[in-house]
Design an enzyme around this catalytic site. Structure first.
Site, PDB file in Angstrom:
ATOM      1  N   GLU A  23      18.290  -3.109  -3.823  1.00  0.00           N
ATOM      2  CA  GLU A  23      18.176  -3.617  -5.178  1.00  0.00           C
ATOM      3  C   GLU A  23      17.538  -2.586  -6.092  1.00  0.00           C
ATOM      4  OE1 GLU A  23      16.377  -7.490  -4.943  1.00  0.00           O
ATOM      5  OE2 GLU A  23      18.278  -8.337  -4.285  1.00  0.00           O
TER       6      GLU A  23
ATOM      7  N   SER B 171       5.457   5.681  -6.077  1.00  0.00           N
ATOM      8  CA  SER B 171       4.339   4.836  -5.663  1.00  0.00           C
ATOM      9  C   SER B 171       4.311   4.743  -4.143  1.00  0.00           C
ATOM     10  CB  SER B 171       4.525   3.436  -6.265  1.00  0.00           C
ATOM     11  OG  SER B 171       3.538   2.571  -5.779  1.00  0.00           O
TER      12      SER B 171
ATOM     13  N   LEU C  65      -3.027   0.303  -4.422  1.00  0.00           N
ATOM     14  CA  LEU C  65      -4.341   0.141  -3.787  1.00  0.00           C
ATOM     15  C   LEU C  65      -4.621  -1.328  -3.446  1.00  0.00           C
ATOM     16  CD1 LEU C  65      -7.035   1.451  -2.946  1.00  0.00           C
ATOM     17  CD2 LEU C  65      -7.815   1.220  -5.311  1.00  0.00           C
ATOM     18  N   ASN C  66      -4.653  -2.148  -4.447  1.00  0.00           N
ATOM     19  CA  ASN C  66      -4.697  -3.611  -4.285  1.00  0.00           C
ATOM     20  C   ASN C  66      -5.958  -4.185  -3.645  1.00  0.00           C
ATOM     21  OD1 ASN C  66      -2.053  -3.531  -5.298  1.00  0.00           O
ATOM     22  ND2 ASN C  66      -1.249  -3.185  -3.260  1.00  0.00           N
TER      23      ASN C  66
ATOM     24  N   CYS D  50       7.705  -7.017  -9.714  1.00  0.00           N
ATOM     25  CA  CYS D  50       7.057  -6.237  -8.670  1.00  0.00           C
ATOM     26  C   CYS D  50       6.798  -7.070  -7.412  1.00  0.00           C
ATOM     27  CB  CYS D  50       5.737  -5.735  -9.244  1.00  0.00           C
ATOM     28  SG  CYS D  50       4.999  -4.491  -8.239  1.00  0.00           S
TER      29      CYS D  50
END
Ligand code: SF4
Length: 412
Positions: free
Chosen positions: A106, A252, A276-277, A394
């Site tokens: 996609e 990324s 990072l999150n 996202c």
């Protein structure tokens, strides 16, 4: 066209060898191996990467006999094909793109982008920030008066667009908040399949280099740094042959340490974002198991080895998950963690997906989190969610053919 040629060309043979994806020097070696003059390689490159032809027969600068010879030798153009489109109410388009072996990936087209480039020092960021200050610019889609050109984007009322492309079929990294992770890994994409997504979408949107401004983000399906060589080859094709400068590209990674170190030594490279999150290893291990292999400290040390350009920052992507990583203590930890790194933080409100057990953060928590980062001296931006209604946002990419998610506005 002779009957024989029609048989040879017809629909491109899926087992034929693709020319799209070959670097100029590889095309040169190919034509020389066929006993042809070098300039034929230049003509083929021009047709593939500037004119964006989709069949050998469309390379009209080559004599018919030579096109037949290439087809008979088992070559095709080999551009991936858009087989399905989902349209969002916000202008985002999500494409299902088919590869020669019938695997699909996609790709997402976002007119005006999603704000992810804000504050990164790039031209796109400058435009975006300048546009914010335009008097009377009431619509976020209104073009800047002094940036007008005659490209397809301007005609549609946009200043620019961002294209989010995939690097693998599926993904092995298994981030717990990501729908793509549910697929597992099927295979790496080739450089031609990565760059081919861009050209397929440019053809669909009528985008022309020099007339339209597009940014590329390698943030679709897959972990680009687990397909490093093909990724970087695609960057060379896109920058050198197709004409999109690497300064308009962002790759990324979830944190593949050896690839970050290789990337730091690249003479030509896009900008880098680390997904990072989390503000500490304990939380990150929970939501991104790759942290057990390479922890945050190791990743930050590696990022510090990247020689940044004058107006370059490292971007840290931070998906806010309700109650998991969105509290004031996490904001404080994050500020501490990124001290001394020229960085900016892109905050992303988690996009829900079926079978994923998180909740969206409260809007108040999001606002407090961003304010705390800014008060602490950090550039912190919110990424605008794009195409949520078509699962294009996202972390939501999953192959439509296997998706059990509802889709709207599908066009074949
Ligand atoms: S967030 Fe990216 S790296 Fe993580 S599983 Fe999804 S596609 Fe893979």
């Amino acid at each position: 066209m002779t009957e024989k040629t029609q048989q040879i060309f017809g629909k491109e043979n899926p087992s034929a060898k693709p020319l799209f994806g070959l670097l100029p020097e590889e095309l040169r070696a190919l034509v020389e191996s066929m006993g042809l003059k070098k300039y034929r390689a230049v003509q083929i490159a021009e047709a593939l990467y500037r004119q964006h032809v989709t069949t050998l027969d469309a390379i009209s600068v080559l004599p018919q006999a030579l096109r037949e010879e290439l087809a008979a030798a088992g070559y095709c153009v080999g551009l991936p094909e858009i087989i399905q489109t989902a349209l969002s109410v916000d202008g985002t388009e999500r494409y299902l793109i088919q590869l020669a072996d019938s695997e699909t990936v996609e790709t997402v087209w976002m007119p005006e982008g999603d704000g992810g480039e804000r504050g990164d020092g790039s031209e796109a960021a400058m435009e975006e920030e300048a546009a914010d200050g335009l008097e009377g610019n009431t619509s976020e889609f209104e073009p800047r008066r002094d940036m007008r050109n005659t490209g397809a984007l301007e005609l549609a009322g946009y200043r620019r667009a961002t294209l989010c492309i995939s690097s693998q079929v599926g993904c092995a990294v298994n981030c717990q908040f990501c729908l793509t992770a549910k697929l597992g890994i099927r295979r790496n994409l080739t450089a031609g399949e990565i760059a081919g997504q861009v050209v397929a979408v440019m053809n669909r949107q009528g985008i022309r280099i020099g007339k339209d401004r597009i940014n590329l983000v390698f943030m679709g399906m897959g972990e680009p740094f687990l397909n490093y060589d093909e990724l970087m080859k695609s960057v060379h094709l896109l920058a050198g042959s197709i004409g999109i400068p690497e300064s308009r590209m962002t790759v990324s990674t979830s944190g593949v340490l050896p690839s970050i170190l290789r990337f730091a030594a690249e003479p030509v490279r896009p900008k880098l974002a680390l997904s990072l999150n989390a503000s500490n290893d304990a939380v990150r291990e929970q939501i991104m198991p790759i942290t057990k292999k390479w922890n945050i400290g190791q990743l930050l040390d590696a990022l510090k080895t990247i020689p940044l350009g004058k107006r370059e920052w490292i971007t840290f992507e931070y998906v806010l998950l309700g109650g998991v990583n969105d509290q004031p203590r996490h904001a404080r930890e994050l500020l501490e963690l990124l001290k001394g790194i020229r960085s900016k933080v892109n905050l992303i409100v988690w996009n829900p997906g079926p079978g994923i057990d998180f909740r969206q953060p409260n809007p108040e928590d999001v606002a407090v989190f961003q304010k705390m980062l800014i008060a602490g001296g950090m550039s912190a931006y919110m990424r605008r969610p794009r195409g949520r209604d078509i699962y294009a946002a996202c972390g939501q990419l999953k192959r439509t053919v296997e998706s059990d998610t509802p889709l709207v506005g599908i066009q074949a």
